[in-house]
Design a protein around this motif. Structure first.
Motif, PDB file in Angstrom:
ATOM      1  N   GLY A  16       0.818  -1.209   0.000  1.00 57.28           N
ATOM      2  CA  GLY A  16       0.000   0.000   0.000  1.00 57.28           C
ATOM      3  C   GLY A  16       0.851   1.257   0.000  1.00 57.28           C
ATOM      4  O   GLY A  16       0.544   2.225  -0.697  1.00 57.28           O
ATOM      5  N   VAL A  17       1.950   1.255   0.758  1.00 54.22           N
ATOM      6  CA  VAL A  17       2.845   2.419   0.788  1.00 54.22           C
ATOM      7  C   VAL A  17       3.484   2.629  -0.581  1.00 54.22           C
ATOM      8  O   VAL A  17       3.581   3.757  -1.070  1.00 54.22           O
ATOM      9  CB  VAL A  17       3.926   2.231   1.882  1.00 54.22           C
ATOM     10  CG1 VAL A  17       4.989   3.304   1.784  1.00 54.22           C
ATOM     11  CG2 VAL A  17       3.297   2.233   3.263  1.00 54.22           C
ATOM     12  N   ILE A  35       2.263   1.695  -3.514  1.00 53.68           N
ATOM     13  CA  ILE A  35       1.223   2.131  -4.448  1.00 53.68           C
ATOM     14  C   ILE A  35       0.956   3.624  -4.269  1.00 53.68           C
ATOM     15  O   ILE A  35       0.834   4.364  -5.250  1.00 53.68           O
ATOM     16  CB  ILE A  35      -0.066   1.306  -4.261  1.00 53.68           C
ATOM     17  CG1 ILE A  35       0.157  -0.110  -4.778  1.00 53.68           C
ATOM     18  CG2 ILE A  35      -1.245   1.964  -4.961  1.00 53.68           C
ATOM     19  CD1 ILE A  35      -0.968  -1.066  -4.449  1.00 53.68           C
ATOM     20  N   GLU A  36       0.882   4.086  -3.016  1.00 54.80           N
ATOM     21  CA  GLU A  36       0.663   5.513  -2.766  1.00 54.80           C
ATOM     22  C   GLU A  36       1.827   6.342  -3.307  1.00 54.80           C
ATOM     23  O   GLU A  36       1.619   7.406  -3.893  1.00 54.80           O
ATOM     24  CB  GLU A  36       0.481   5.778  -1.279  1.00 54.80           C
ATOM     25  CG  GLU A  36      -0.849   5.322  -0.745  1.00 54.80           C
ATOM     26  CD  GLU A  36      -2.017   6.028  -1.411  1.00 54.80           C
ATOM     27  OE1 GLU A  36      -1.945   7.247  -1.631  1.00 54.80           O
ATOM     28  OE2 GLU A  36      -2.996   5.341  -1.724  1.00 54.80           O
ATOM     29  N   ASN A  71       1.412   6.527  -7.067  1.00 56.07           N
ATOM     30  CA  ASN A  71       0.336   7.454  -7.429  1.00 56.07           C
ATOM     31  C   ASN A  71       0.774   8.908  -7.256  1.00 56.07           C
ATOM     32  O   ASN A  71       0.457   9.751  -8.091  1.00 56.07           O
ATOM     33  CB  ASN A  71      -0.909   7.183  -6.589  1.00 56.07           C
ATOM     34  CG  ASN A  71      -1.598   5.905  -6.996  1.00 56.07           C
ATOM     35  OD1 ASN A  71      -1.421   5.410  -8.105  1.00 56.07           O
ATOM     36  ND2 ASN A  71      -2.378   5.339  -6.087  1.00 56.07           N
ATOM     37  N   ASP A  72       1.496   9.198  -6.179  1.00 51.94           N
ATOM     38  CA  ASP A  72       1.997  10.556  -5.964  1.00 51.94           C
ATOM     39  C   ASP A  72       2.958  10.962  -7.074  1.00 51.94           C
ATOM     40  O   ASP A  72       2.939  12.095  -7.535  1.00 51.94           O
ATOM     41  CB  ASP A  72       2.696  10.675  -4.612  1.00 51.94           C
ATOM     42  CG  ASP A  72       1.729  10.568  -3.447  1.00 51.94           C
ATOM     43  OD1 ASP A  72       0.508  10.732  -3.671  1.00 51.94           O
ATOM     44  OD2 ASP A  72       2.198  10.320  -2.321  1.00 51.94           O
ATOM     45  N   ARG A 131       0.846  11.647 -10.201  1.00 53.64           N
ATOM     46  CA  ARG A 131      -0.084  12.768 -10.040  1.00 53.64           C
ATOM     47  C   ARG A 131       0.570  14.068 -10.485  1.00 53.64           C
ATOM     48  O   ARG A 131      -0.077  14.934 -11.062  1.00 53.64           O
ATOM     49  CB  ARG A 131      -0.523  12.881  -8.584  1.00 53.64           C
ATOM     50  CG  ARG A 131      -1.523  13.986  -8.334  1.00 53.64           C
ATOM     51  CD  ARG A 131      -2.003  14.032  -6.886  1.00 53.64           C
ATOM     52  NE  ARG A 131      -2.604  12.765  -6.506  1.00 53.64           N
ATOM     53  CZ  ARG A 131      -2.137  11.988  -5.515  1.00 53.64           C
ATOM     54  NH1 ARG A 131      -1.089  12.343  -4.818  1.00 53.64           N
ATOM     55  NH2 ARG A 131      -2.735  10.853  -5.229  1.00 53.64           N
TER      56      ARG A 131
END
Length: 86
Positions: free
Chosen positions: A40-41, A43-44, A47-48, A51
């Motif tokens: 999860g870390v 993936i975030e 995404n950042d 973005r």
């Protein structure tokens, strides 16, 4: 969770830091093992990264019944030279 055996080839896996998490990588087949929270870390972080790298566009407004058509736009020149002869 220091010593791990690769489930694919039964070789020794060693810890390796990746960003803010630690993953275990097989020295033989290069397989990766990580915990669900670490995924999860990662993936975030991905995404950042994306973005801020894409084109900057505004979302399209929703069309409603009370909207009117915008006024026609003036023709836009394709280049500075075109403005000199237009």
């Amino acid at each position: 969770m220091d010593e791990m055996t690769c489930p694919q080839c039964q070789s020794q896996m060693s810890p390796r830091p990746v960003g803010d998490v630690s993953v275990h990588q097989c020295g033989s087949c290069h397989g990766i093992f990580l915990e669900r929270a670490d995924l999860g870390v990662l993936i975030e972080a991905e995404n950042d990264y994306h973005r801020d790298s894409g084109p900057k566009t505004q979302p399209l407004p929703r069309i409603t019944a009370d909207m009117v058509a915008p006024p026609p736009k003036a023709p836009v020149s394709r280049s500075y030279i075109e403005t000199l002869f237009g």
